[in-house]
Design a protein around this motif. Sequence first.
Motif, PDB file in Angstrom:
ATOM      1  N   LEU A  46       0.822  -1.205   0.000  1.00 32.02           N
ATOM      2  CA  LEU A  46       0.000   0.000   0.000  1.00 32.02           C
ATOM      3  C   LEU A  46       0.862   1.263   0.000  1.00 32.02           C
ATOM      4  O   LEU A  46       0.426   2.318  -0.453  1.00 32.02           O
ATOM      5  N   ASN A  47       2.075   1.166   0.536  1.00 34.90           N
ATOM      6  CA  ASN A  47       2.991   2.307   0.541  1.00 34.90           C
ATOM      7  C   ASN A  47       4.100   2.147  -0.496  1.00 34.90           C
ATOM      8  O   ASN A  47       5.040   2.934  -0.535  1.00 34.90           O
ATOM      9  N   TYR A  48       3.992   1.113  -1.302  1.00 33.96           N
ATOM     10  CA  TYR A  48       4.958   0.781  -2.361  1.00 33.96           C
ATOM     11  C   TYR A  48       6.390   0.658  -1.833  1.00 33.96           C
ATOM     12  O   TYR A  48       7.355   0.961  -2.519  1.00 33.96           O
ATOM     13  N   LEU A  49       6.508   0.205  -0.580  1.00 37.18           N
ATOM     14  CA  LEU A  49       7.823  -0.217  -0.104  1.00 37.18           C
ATOM     15  C   LEU A  49       8.163  -1.570  -0.697  1.00 37.18           C
ATOM     16  O   LEU A  49       9.328  -1.968  -0.735  1.00 37.18           O
ATOM     17  N   GLU A  50       7.140  -2.290  -1.129  1.00 41.45           N
ATOM     18  CA  GLU A  50       7.306  -3.490  -1.953  1.00 41.45           C
ATOM     19  C   GLU A  50       6.422  -3.326  -3.184  1.00 41.45           C
ATOM     20  O   GLU A  50       5.278  -2.874  -3.074  1.00 41.45           O
ATOM     21  N   SER A  51       6.958  -3.688  -4.332  1.00 36.85           N
ATOM     22  CA  SER A  51       6.134  -3.686  -5.542  1.00 36.85           C
ATOM     23  C   SER A  51       5.208  -4.902  -5.508  1.00 36.85           C
ATOM     24  O   SER A  51       5.384  -5.808  -4.691  1.00 36.85           O
ATOM     25  N   PHE A  52       4.215  -4.893  -6.379  1.00 39.82           N
ATOM     26  CA  PHE A  52       3.319  -6.050  -6.471  1.00 39.82           C
ATOM     27  C   PHE A  52       3.242  -6.489  -7.929  1.00 39.82           C
ATOM     28  O   PHE A  52       3.737  -5.805  -8.829  1.00 39.82           O
ATOM     29  N   ASP A  53       2.638  -7.647  -8.152  1.00 37.71           N
ATOM     30  CA  ASP A  53       2.676  -8.265  -9.481  1.00 37.71           C
ATOM     31  C   ASP A  53       1.458  -7.947 -10.334  1.00 37.71           C
ATOM     32  O   ASP A  53       1.564  -7.804 -11.549  1.00 37.71           O
ATOM     33  N   ASP A  54       0.296  -7.862  -9.715  1.00 39.68           N
ATOM     34  CA  ASP A  54      -0.941  -7.583 -10.442  1.00 39.68           C
ATOM     35  C   ASP A  54      -1.854  -6.748  -9.557  1.00 39.68           C
ATOM     36  O   ASP A  54      -1.727  -6.743  -8.335  1.00 39.68           O
ATOM     37  N   GLY A  55      -2.806  -6.075 -10.208  1.00 42.19           N
ATOM     38  CA  GLY A  55      -3.793  -5.306  -9.481  1.00 42.19           C
ATOM     39  C   GLY A  55      -3.467  -3.823  -9.462  1.00 42.19           C
ATOM     40  O   GLY A  55      -2.556  -3.352 -10.153  1.00 42.19           O
ATOM     41  N   GLU A  56      -4.233  -3.095  -8.643  1.00 45.12           N
ATOM     42  CA  GLU A  56      -4.097  -1.634  -8.595  1.00 45.12           C
ATOM     43  C   GLU A  56      -4.521  -1.140  -7.216  1.00 45.12           C
ATOM     44  O   GLU A  56      -5.423  -1.685  -6.594  1.00 45.12           O
ATOM     45  N   VAL A  57      -3.837  -0.112  -6.757  1.00 45.36           N
ATOM     46  CA  VAL A  57      -4.175   0.543  -5.496  1.00 45.36           C
ATOM     47  C   VAL A  57      -4.321   2.029  -5.762  1.00 45.36           C
ATOM     48  O   VAL A  57      -3.486   2.623  -6.452  1.00 45.36           O
ATOM     49  N   GLU A  58      -5.374   2.624  -5.226  1.00 43.57           N
ATOM     50  CA  GLU A  58      -5.459   4.088  -5.179  1.00 43.57           C
ATOM     51  C   GLU A  58      -5.476   4.488  -3.718  1.00 43.57           C
ATOM     52  O   GLU A  58      -6.333   4.033  -2.947  1.00 43.57           O
ATOM     53  N   ILE A  59      -4.508   5.308  -3.327  1.00 39.35           N
ATOM     54  CA  ILE A  59      -4.386   5.706  -1.931  1.00 39.35           C
ATOM     55  C   ILE A  59      -4.082   7.194  -1.865  1.00 39.35           C
ATOM     56  O   ILE A  59      -3.127   7.669  -2.492  1.00 39.35           O
ATOM     57  N   ALA A  60      -4.915   7.928  -1.158  1.00 40.91           N
ATOM     58  CA  ALA A  60      -4.762   9.385  -1.024  1.00 40.91           C
ATOM     59  C   ALA A  60      -4.634  10.062  -2.381  1.00 40.91           C
ATOM     60  O   ALA A  60      -3.872  11.007  -2.549  1.00 40.91           O
ATOM     61  N   GLY A  61      -5.374   9.547  -3.362  1.00 46.62           N
ATOM     62  CA  GLY A  61      -5.396  10.158  -4.686  1.00 46.62           C
ATOM     63  C   GLY A  61      -4.258   9.748  -5.603  1.00 46.62           C
ATOM     64  O   GLY A  61      -4.187  10.217  -6.744  1.00 46.62           O
ATOM     65  N   VAL A  62      -3.380   8.868  -5.138  1.00 46.39           N
ATOM     66  CA  VAL A  62      -2.254   8.396  -5.949  1.00 46.39           C
ATOM     67  C   VAL A  62      -2.541   6.970  -6.393  1.00 46.39           C
ATOM     68  O   VAL A  62      -2.854   6.111  -5.573  1.00 46.39           O
ATOM     69  N   THR A  63      -2.448   6.713  -7.700  1.00 46.87           N
ATOM     70  CA  THR A  63      -2.700   5.375  -8.236  1.00 46.87           C
ATOM     71  C   THR A  63      -1.391   4.597  -8.326  1.00 46.87           C
ATOM     72  O   THR A  63      -0.410   5.072  -8.902  1.00 46.87           O
ATOM     73  N   LEU A  64      -1.386   3.403  -7.734  1.00 46.53           N
ATOM     74  CA  LEU A  64      -0.212   2.533  -7.745  1.00 46.53           C
ATOM     75  C   LEU A  64      -0.489   1.342  -8.645  1.00 46.53           C
ATOM     76  O   LEU A  64      -1.538   0.712  -8.556  1.00 46.53           O
ATOM     77  N   ARG A  65       0.489   1.045  -9.483  1.00 51.13           N
ATOM     78  CA  ARG A  65       0.424  -0.129 -10.350  1.00 51.13           C
ATOM     79  C   ARG A  65       1.744  -0.874 -10.238  1.00 51.13           C
ATOM     80  O   ARG A  65       2.692  -0.379  -9.620  1.00 51.13           O
ATOM     81  N   PRO A  66       1.846  -2.079 -10.841  1.00 47.98           N
ATOM     82  CA  PRO A  66       3.092  -2.838 -10.709  1.00 47.98           C
ATOM     83  C   PRO A  66       4.343  -2.054 -11.105  1.00 47.98           C
ATOM     84  O   PRO A  66       5.425  -2.285 -10.545  1.00 47.98           O
ATOM     85  N   LYS A  67       4.232  -1.137 -12.046  1.00 52.03           N
ATOM     86  CA  LYS A  67       5.364  -0.290 -12.424  1.00 52.03           C
ATOM     87  C   LYS A  67       5.062   1.142 -11.991  1.00 52.03           C
ATOM     88  O   LYS A  67       4.023   1.690 -12.355  1.00 52.03           O
ATOM     89  N   MET A  68       5.974   1.739 -11.242  1.00 46.67           N
ATOM     90  CA  MET A  68       5.772   3.090 -10.730  1.00 46.67           C
ATOM     91  C   MET A  68       6.924   3.997 -11.150  1.00 46.67           C
ATOM     92  O   MET A  68       8.085   3.587 -11.131  1.00 46.67           O
ATOM     93  N   ASP A  69       6.588   5.243 -11.513  1.00 42.90           N
ATOM     94  CA  ASP A  69       7.649   6.193 -11.845  1.00 42.90           C
ATOM     95  C   ASP A  69       8.013   7.015 -10.612  1.00 42.90           C
ATOM     96  O   ASP A  69       7.264   7.088  -9.631  1.00 42.90           O
ATOM     97  N   ALA A  70       9.181   7.645 -10.663  1.00 47.58           N
ATOM     98  CA  ALA A  70       9.725   8.353  -9.502  1.00 47.58           C
ATOM     99  C   ALA A  70       8.838   9.514  -9.067  1.00 47.58           C
ATOM    100  O   ALA A  70       8.714   9.800  -7.867  1.00 47.58           O
ATOM    101  N   ARG A  71       8.207  10.186 -10.016  1.00 46.28           N
ATOM    102  CA  ARG A  71       7.390  11.343  -9.671  1.00 46.28           C
ATOM    103  C   ARG A  71       6.194  10.931  -8.803  1.00 46.28           C
ATOM    104  O   ARG A  71       5.903  11.558  -7.786  1.00 46.28           O
ATOM    105  N   ARG A  72       5.511   9.857  -9.227  1.00 48.35           N
ATOM    106  CA  ARG A  72       4.354   9.418  -8.437  1.00 48.35           C
ATOM    107  C   ARG A  72       4.782   8.894  -7.072  1.00 48.35           C
ATOM    108  O   ARG A  72       4.082   9.054  -6.071  1.00 48.35           O
ATOM    109  N   LEU A  73       5.937   8.236  -7.019  1.00 44.98           N
ATOM    110  CA  LEU A  73       6.437   7.756  -5.731  1.00 44.98           C
ATOM    111  C   LEU A  73       6.722   8.923  -4.790  1.00 44.98           C
ATOM    112  O   LEU A  73       6.454   8.840  -3.589  1.00 44.98           O
ATOM    113  N   HIS A  74       7.255   9.996  -5.335  1.00 47.13           N
ATOM    114  CA  HIS A  74       7.533  11.183  -4.516  1.00 47.13           C
ATOM    115  C   HIS A  74       6.229  11.735  -3.937  1.00 47.13           C
ATOM    116  O   HIS A  74       6.159  12.056  -2.734  1.00 47.13           O
ATOM    117  N   VAL A  75       5.196  11.833  -4.752  1.00 48.77           N
ATOM    118  CA  VAL A  75       3.894  12.322  -4.276  1.00 48.77           C
ATOM    119  C   VAL A  75       3.339  11.378  -3.210  1.00 48.77           C
ATOM    120  O   VAL A  75       2.823  11.819  -2.167  1.00 48.77           O
TER     121      VAL A  75
END
Length: 228
Positions: free
Chosen positions: A47-76
């Motif tokens: 949920l905090n992307y301290l570990e990546s995941f293989d499938d699925g999607e998380v939206e948390i506090a307006g930020v969408t997380l997917r198996p591949k994340m870019d640095a900008r979204r991680l910063h937000v």
Amino acid sequence: MISVRTLCKRHGALEVLRGVTADVAKGETIAVVGPSGGGKSTLLRCLNYLESFDDGEVEIAGVTLRPKMDARRLHVLRTKVGMVFQQFNLFPHLTALDNITLAPRIVKKLAVAEAEQRGRELLARVGLGDRAGAYPHQLSGGQQQRVAIARALAQDPEVLLFDEPTSALDPEMRDEVLKVMRELAASMTMIVVTHEMQFAHDVASRVWLIDRGTIADDGPPDRVLRRA
């Protein structure tokens, strides 16, 4: 505030999380319970992307997380979601105040004076207003964990995640930390992985029972904790 859809996490052939789906409304406190090895801490770290995941999607506090994340979204994400760990993870060479102000100064570019004023306010909030200059080795375990909570709050997060925050503490220190968490629950969205069943019963809006990588039950504490 949080939406999880078919979240899957594997370690080789082992499915640690198997299609987890759940929602958390703003202001809810979710207690996450279940047997060791069931996937509780892994879910929190995904949920905090301290570990990546293989499938699925998380939206948390307006930020969408997917198996591949870019640095900008991680910063937000890091500015919106705070996390408190079992082992405190304070920097031993920094004072309590410096541990709290480091991230706001680096991530949010706050001026030193502004960051320190906010840090002192947060130390007072967790009952440590007189310990700003203390180093971690000069603090008890309960005090260190309260500094860690203040550090998580310093980013003004919209969500707080707690990974068994009291499991390394003796009973007196545990009560200190739980008192702070009870107060925070009135104003924050929180997910707490815990073995503290009384806290879960008294404070949680809902309880997730996680077993073998899935949410086996999700509901009011009175009902779910009878099964846990």
